[in-house]
Scaffold this motif. Structure first.
Motif, PDB file in Angstrom:
ATOM      1  N   GLU A  39      44.856  -2.460   0.078  1.00  0.00           N
ATOM      2  CA  GLU A  39      44.732  -1.485  -1.036  1.00  0.00           C
ATOM      3  C   GLU A  39      43.331  -1.546  -1.641  1.00  0.00           C
ATOM      4  N   LYS A  40      42.850  -2.758  -1.859  1.00  0.00           N
ATOM      5  CA  LYS A  40      41.516  -2.963  -2.429  1.00  0.00           C
ATOM      6  C   LYS A  40      40.440  -2.405  -1.492  1.00  0.00           C
ATOM      7  N   ALA A  41      40.620  -2.604  -0.205  1.00  0.00           N
ATOM      8  CA  ALA A  41      39.661  -2.112   0.790  1.00  0.00           C
ATOM      9  C   ALA A  41      39.585  -0.590   0.767  1.00  0.00           C
ATOM     10  N   ARG A  42      40.738   0.067   0.653  1.00  0.00           N
ATOM     11  CA  ARG A  42      40.754   1.533   0.615  1.00  0.00           C
ATOM     12  C   ARG A  42      40.040   2.056  -0.642  1.00  0.00           C
ATOM     13  N   LYS A  43      40.242   1.386  -1.774  1.00  0.00           N
ATOM     14  CA  LYS A  43      39.578   1.799  -3.020  1.00  0.00           C
ATOM     15  C   LYS A  43      38.060   1.638  -2.902  1.00  0.00           C
ATOM     16  N   LEU A  44      37.650   0.497  -2.353  1.00  0.00           N
ATOM     17  CA  LEU A  44      36.215   0.260  -2.179  1.00  0.00           C
ATOM     18  C   LEU A  44      35.598   1.277  -1.225  1.00  0.00           C
ATOM     19  N   LYS A  45      36.310   1.607  -0.175  1.00  0.00           N
ATOM     20  CA  LYS A  45      35.816   2.583   0.807  1.00  0.00           C
ATOM     21  C   LYS A  45      35.667   3.962   0.169  1.00  0.00           C
ATOM     22  N   SER A  46      36.639   4.373  -0.651  1.00  0.00           N
ATOM     23  CA  SER A  46      36.547   5.689  -1.299  1.00  0.00           C
ATOM     24  C   SER A  46      35.408   5.713  -2.321  1.00  0.00           C
ATOM     25  N   GLN A  47      35.207   4.611  -3.037  1.00  0.00           N
ATOM     26  CA  GLN A  47      34.085   4.543  -3.978  1.00  0.00           C
ATOM     27  C   GLN A  47      32.757   4.643  -3.236  1.00  0.00           C
ATOM     28  N   ALA A  48      32.654   3.947  -2.119  1.00  0.00           N
ATOM     29  CA  ALA A  48      31.426   3.991  -1.315  1.00  0.00           C
ATOM     30  C   ALA A  48      31.156   5.409  -0.812  1.00  0.00           C
ATOM     31  N   ASP A  49      32.210   6.094  -0.355  1.00  0.00           N
ATOM     32  CA  ASP A  49      32.056   7.473   0.124  1.00  0.00           C
ATOM     33  C   ASP A  49      31.603   8.405  -0.999  1.00  0.00           C
ATOM     34  N   ASN A  50      32.160   8.227  -2.195  1.00  0.00           N
ATOM     35  CA  ASN A  50      31.753   9.050  -3.341  1.00  0.00           C
ATOM     36  C   ASN A  50      30.292   8.818  -3.697  1.00  0.00           C
ATOM     37  N   LEU A  51      29.870   7.562  -3.679  1.00  0.00           N
ATOM     38  CA  LEU A  51      28.468   7.257  -3.989  1.00  0.00           C
ATOM     39  C   LEU A  51      27.525   7.825  -2.937  1.00  0.00           C
ATOM     40  N   LYS A  52      27.917   7.788  -1.676  1.00  0.00           N
ATOM     41  CA  LYS A  52      27.088   8.363  -0.606  1.00  0.00           C
ATOM     42  C   LYS A  52      26.945   9.875  -0.794  1.00  0.00           C
ATOM     43  N   ALA A  53      28.029  10.540  -1.167  1.00  0.00           N
ATOM     44  CA  ALA A  53      27.984  11.993  -1.383  1.00  0.00           C
ATOM     45  C   ALA A  53      27.078  12.327  -2.562  1.00  0.00           C
ATOM     46  N   GLU A  54      27.186  11.549  -3.634  1.00  0.00           N
ATOM     47  CA  GLU A  54      26.325  11.778  -4.800  1.00  0.00           C
ATOM     48  C   GLU A  54      24.856  11.530  -4.457  1.00  0.00           C
ATOM     49  N   ALA A  55      24.601  10.534  -3.617  1.00  0.00           N
ATOM     50  CA  ALA A  55      23.228  10.240  -3.203  1.00  0.00           C
ATOM     51  C   ALA A  55      22.643  11.396  -2.392  1.00  0.00           C
ATOM     52  N   GLU A  56      23.458  12.028  -1.558  1.00  0.00           N
ATOM     53  CA  GLU A  56      22.985  13.177  -0.769  1.00  0.00           C
ATOM     54  C   GLU A  56      22.618  14.349  -1.672  1.00  0.00           C
ATOM     55  N   ILE A  57      23.435  14.570  -2.708  1.00  0.00           N
ATOM     56  CA  ILE A  57      23.140  15.647  -3.662  1.00  0.00           C
ATOM     57  C   ILE A  57      21.827  15.356  -4.384  1.00  0.00           C
ATOM     58  N   LEU A  58      21.647  14.109  -4.799  1.00  0.00           N
ATOM     59  CA  LEU A  58      20.412  13.733  -5.489  1.00  0.00           C
ATOM     60  C   LEU A  58      19.202  13.796  -4.562  1.00  0.00           C
ATOM     61  N   LYS A  59      19.416  13.591  -3.286  1.00  0.00           N
ATOM     62  CA  LYS A  59      18.317  13.685  -2.324  1.00  0.00           C
ATOM     63  C   LYS A  59      17.748  15.109  -2.290  1.00  0.00           C
ATOM     64  N   GLU A  60      18.628  16.095  -2.341  1.00  0.00           N
ATOM     65  CA  GLU A  60      18.188  17.494  -2.394  1.00  0.00           C
ATOM     66  C   GLU A  60      17.453  17.782  -3.702  1.00  0.00           C
ATOM     67  N   ALA A  61      17.960  17.232  -4.804  1.00  0.00           N
ATOM     68  CA  ALA A  61      17.298  17.414  -6.096  1.00  0.00           C
ATOM     69  C   ALA A  61      15.918  16.775  -6.082  1.00  0.00           C
ATOM     70  N   ALA A  62      15.797  15.620  -5.450  1.00  0.00           N
ATOM     71  CA  ALA A  62      14.499  14.944  -5.354  1.00  0.00           C
ATOM     72  C   ALA A  62      13.528  15.765  -4.522  1.00  0.00           C
ATOM     73  N   ARG A  63      14.045  16.409  -3.527  1.00  0.00           N
ATOM     74  CA  ARG A  63      13.194  17.254  -2.681  1.00  0.00           C
ATOM     75  C   ARG A  63      12.627  18.431  -3.482  1.00  0.00           C
ATOM     76  N   LEU A  64      13.441  18.977  -4.394  1.00  0.00           N
ATOM     77  CA  LEU A  64      12.957  20.059  -5.245  1.00  0.00           C
ATOM     78  C   LEU A  64      11.940  19.568  -6.274  1.00  0.00           C
ATOM     79  N   GLU A  65      12.139  18.351  -6.774  1.00  0.00           N
ATOM     80  CA  GLU A  65      11.217  17.805  -7.775  1.00  0.00           C
ATOM     81  C   GLU A  65       9.861  17.467  -7.184  1.00  0.00           C
TER      82      GLU A  65
END
Length: 130
Positions: A39-65
């Motif tokens: 159960e703990k592993a699944r929670k950690l995996k979903s948190q990691a996936d969410n952070l990776k998705a947010e990082a990709e969005i910020l990467k596009e924002a950084a490209r615009l900046e």
């Protein structure tokens, strides 16, 4: 690419996501002996996936900046002497080439307006959604 606030934040998120993914992997190995570790592993995996998705969005924002806005001075000779004109220019990279864009007269827009216009033009040129 130059350092931008969004780029640095994206790097930090990506690093944190990698750490969480490593912990999730360790928890999955522990799940063979402890059932609650799965159960703990699944929670950690979903948190990691969410952070990776947010990082990709910020990467596009950084490209615009990552652009430079500067003032260009043009001097034209006239009968009465030289006349100088000032206007805003923006510079960014598209692929392997540098692109310089005329934004407008310095008397008609301030620096912040010029930056907003440059970001919009860069987003259109690189097909990035704002």
């Amino acid at each position: 690419m130059h350092k931008t606030a969004a780029g640095e934040r994206a790097k930090a998120l990506k690093k944190e996501a990698q750490e969480l993914a490593g912990r999730a992997k360790a928890a999955m190995k522990a799940a063979e002996t402890l059932p609650e570790a799965g159960e703990k592993a699944r929670k950690l995996k979903s948190q990691a996936d969410n952070l990776k998705a947010e990082a990709e969005i910020l990467k596009e924002a950084a490209r615009l900046e990552d652009l430079s806005v500067w003032v260009m001075e043009k001097v034209k000779p006239t009968k009465k002497g030289n006349r100088s004109y000032h206007y805003w220019m923006a510079t960014w990279r598209e692929g392997g080439k540098v692109r310089n864009v005329h934004l407008g007269n310095c008397g008609k827009m301030d620096e912040e307006t010029a930056k907003q216009k440059a970001r919009a033009m860069k987003a259109a040129a690189l097909a990035i959604k704002i």
